[in-house]
Design an enzyme around this catalytic site. Sequence first.
Site, PDB file in Angstrom:
ATOM      1  N   SER A 135       0.867  -1.191   0.000  1.00 11.29           N
ATOM      2  CA  SER A 135       0.000   0.000   0.000  1.00 11.29           C
ATOM      3  C   SER A 135       0.896   1.231   0.000  1.00 11.29           C
ATOM      4  O   SER A 135       2.059   1.162   0.427  1.00 11.29           O
ATOM      5  CB  SER A 135      -0.869   0.006   1.259  1.00 11.29           C
ATOM      6  OG  SER A 135      -1.531   1.251   1.421  1.00 11.29           O
ATOM      7  N   TYR A 148      -1.804  -0.705  10.395  1.00 12.25           N
ATOM      8  CA  TYR A 148      -1.864  -0.946   8.950  1.00 12.25           C
ATOM      9  C   TYR A 148      -0.562  -0.501   8.277  1.00 12.25           C
ATOM     10  O   TYR A 148       0.000  -1.242   7.454  1.00 12.25           O
ATOM     11  CB  TYR A 148      -3.064  -0.196   8.352  1.00 12.25           C
ATOM     12  CG  TYR A 148      -3.333  -0.499   6.904  1.00 12.25           C
ATOM     13  CD1 TYR A 148      -3.888  -1.716   6.519  1.00 12.25           C
ATOM     14  CD2 TYR A 148      -3.035   0.427   5.910  1.00 12.25           C
ATOM     15  CE1 TYR A 148      -4.140  -2.002   5.179  1.00 12.25           C
ATOM     16  CE2 TYR A 148      -3.288   0.157   4.570  1.00 12.25           C
ATOM     17  CZ  TYR A 148      -3.845  -1.063   4.207  1.00 12.25           C
ATOM     18  OH  TYR A 148      -4.088  -1.340   2.879  1.00 12.25           O
TER      19      TYR A 148
END
Length: 239
Positions: A135, A148
């Site tokens: 990501s 995350y």
Amino acid sequence: MRLDLAGKAVLVTGAASGIGLACVEAFLAEGARVGGLDRATIPVVGDDFLAVHADVTDERSVAAAVGAVAGRFGGLDVVVGCAGISGPVGTPVAETPAADFAAVMTVNVTGQFLVVKHAAPWLTEARGAVVLLASDSAFTSAPGMVPYCASKGAVVAMTRALAVDLPQVRVNCVCPSVVDTPMARDDLGAVLDDPAFPVQATEDVASHVLYLASARSRTVNGQAVLADFGVSARSGFPA
Ligand SMILES: NC(=O)c1ccc[n+]([C@@H]2O[C@H](COP(=O)([O-])OP(=O)(O)OC[C@H]3O[C@@H](n4cnc5c(N)ncnc54)[C@H](O)[C@@H]3O)[C@@H](O)[C@H]2O)c1
């Protein structure tokens, strides 16, 4: 550009939704044979598709699922790791339970590790390719995203380590900014519909994944492809 993916044996994790589902559909459209792994039901049928139910955090179920797909297709040429969770997005670090941090790391990092671990013998035999979903959160953050971001940074580092550890296999990862998927809708809601906010489509990500899975990218190995509309390129210089 010809990707020459017809007939290739591909395993996609997180195949039931969002980016994983888009990758399944894109590989099938190229004539590949696809095994989809998810803990949820996968809405895909067809002679060239095999659905396998597994949780990426459970090594025995991953080993069985990878074996089932490789057995059906006579090996594995490509593995795409999309299964992931966002965890407690929006929670300040001081209020984040260690168990929530661990849960995100277990799915997003250990899960990717287990799938590649069990696919490695087939991928090595095929001189294949791995594409992992990291990501842009590996490189940038917003408040309340510590678990995350930590997990996606680990995926970028693991990509490099796997590329070194598996000399016959190319291993790369893609690092998209916000993609319109059920995960992003759950976390961000109507922000995704604001035209001022750059949002990408699952097909945008699938295009990168297919290129990195194909021989067209044969010189690219151990890399993180950051696709964020150039947002991270801008400095804080006031001009
Ligand atoms: N949506 C975004 O904005 C975005 C941006 C960058 C990266 N990503 C990454 O892309 C990947 C796919 O995300 P998405 O947005 O398509 O999410 P999604 O929630 O739409 O799909 C994720 C899929 O993974 C599956 N999954 C989750 N945990 C699992 C487990 N333990 N075992 C097996 N399957 C499991 C879910 O059932 C689901 O089908 C994730 O790794 C995510 O972190 C997403």
